[in-house]
Design an enzyme around this catalytic site. Structure first.
Site, PDB file in Angstrom:
ATOM      1  N   LYS A 135      14.462  27.989 -44.418  1.00 37.10           N
ATOM      2  CA  LYS A 135      13.237  27.779 -43.646  1.00 37.10           C
ATOM      3  C   LYS A 135      13.263  28.686 -42.434  1.00 37.10           C
ATOM      4  CE  LYS A 135      15.349  25.560 -40.088  1.00 37.10           C
ATOM      5  NZ  LYS A 135      15.450  26.140 -38.702  1.00 37.10           N
TER       6      LYS A 135
ATOM      7  N   ASP B 163      17.313  18.524 -39.212  1.00 40.63           N
ATOM      8  CA  ASP B 163      16.275  19.166 -40.022  1.00 40.63           C
ATOM      9  C   ASP B 163      16.462  18.911 -41.512  1.00 40.63           C
ATOM     10  OD1 ASP B 163      18.550  20.674 -40.390  1.00 40.63           O
ATOM     11  OD2 ASP B 163      17.600  22.612 -40.048  1.00 40.63           O
TER      12      ASP B 163
END
Length: 275
Positions: free
Chosen positions: A8, A138
């Protein structure tokens, strides 16, 4: 079972306040990119000598302790509650380590998903997210793998409608390691005047003036070579460029990536793709 955990990038990263527990509240947009590790998990044979047979190959693994890998920790969390069978885990790393790309968290989240299916645990995504949050702030994002606004420690997720198509991404990671703890210690939290979802409604061409990563000032001061990569991307025609997470990777969004992009960043990991 074989899966491909994605990396990401962070589009904007605001450090909004320090929490009583010592962590920080943030505001960021997590955006998955098509840079993948490969993860293979299978039930081990009955003669296995241990519960986990773990093998990891790939890049940037010097000095990394396999026993501390988040895939193994994900297995141990589920095993403690559900008594899993022995497994074989093979991880081929392509996502650079210590780059702010969430590779380890993605590997862990995919491990949770695969074990849930392989061992027929039938845990809902909300319960898997609880395990994921214990592995990394995350980590839960990678259970859904679609753009999301992250608040709290990054573990409170809200889907966001955002597409970077048809831009091309150029990702560069220098041979520099940035400690996340040290990066946080050098940042002064502040309440944002405008929230990211509002800022990202502007055309990408206008993000350069408004969408920032609060880590950049202190990280670029300590590691000017990272700041130089961002500057070079703008010189090469990037529409928007930013450090991802607390570094050390920097990405640029381009309409067309220069043909000599690889030569522009010697001794760095360089990757590009159409988004």
């Amino acid at each position: 079972m074989t899966v491909d955990p994605p990396a990401k990038i962070n589009i904007g990263l605001l450090i909004t306040e320090k929490r009583p527990d010592g962590f920080h509240n943030i505001e960021t947009v997590f955006y998955p990119i098509p840079l993948f590790d490969t993860l293979i998990i299978d039930i081990a044979d009955t003669e296995a000598t241990g519960k986990i047979n773990f093998d990891c190959i790939g890049m940037d693994l010097a000095g990394v302790d396999p026993a501390g890998n988040l895939c193994c920790k994900a297995y141990q969390l589920l095993d403690a509650d559900h008594g899993l069978p022995p497994v074989s885990i093979k991880l081929h790393k392509t996502i650079p380590i210590g780059a702010g790309l969430g590779g380890g968290s993605s590997d862990a989240a995919c491990t949770l998903r695969v074990l849930n299916e392989l061992c027929n645990l039938r845990l809902p995504n909300t319960e898997l997210a609880g395990y994921a949050s214990r592995l990394g702030s995350d980590c839960a994002f990678f259970l859904q793998q679609s753009p999301a606004l992250g608040t709290g420690k990054g573990d409170i997720l809200e889907p966001i409608s955002l597409s970077l198509a048809p831009y091309r991404i150029l990702l560069v990671k220098p041979p520099v390691f940035v400690s996340t703890a040290i990066a946080y210690s050098a940042v002064i939290p502040k309440k944002p005047q405008h929230h990211l979802p509002e800022l990202l409604q502007a055309p990408v061409e206008e993000w350069r003036k408004a969408v920032s990563n609060d880590f950049e000032e202190s990280v670029f001061g300590k590691y000017p070579e990272i700041g130089a990569i961002k500057a070079k991307m703008y010189e090469a025609g990037a529409v928007y460029a930013s450090m991802s997470g607390s570094g050390s990777s920097v990405y640029g969004l381009f309409e067309e990536i220069p043909d000599d992009a690889g030569k522009m960043f010697p001794d760095c990991f360089v990757w590009s793709h159409v988004l």
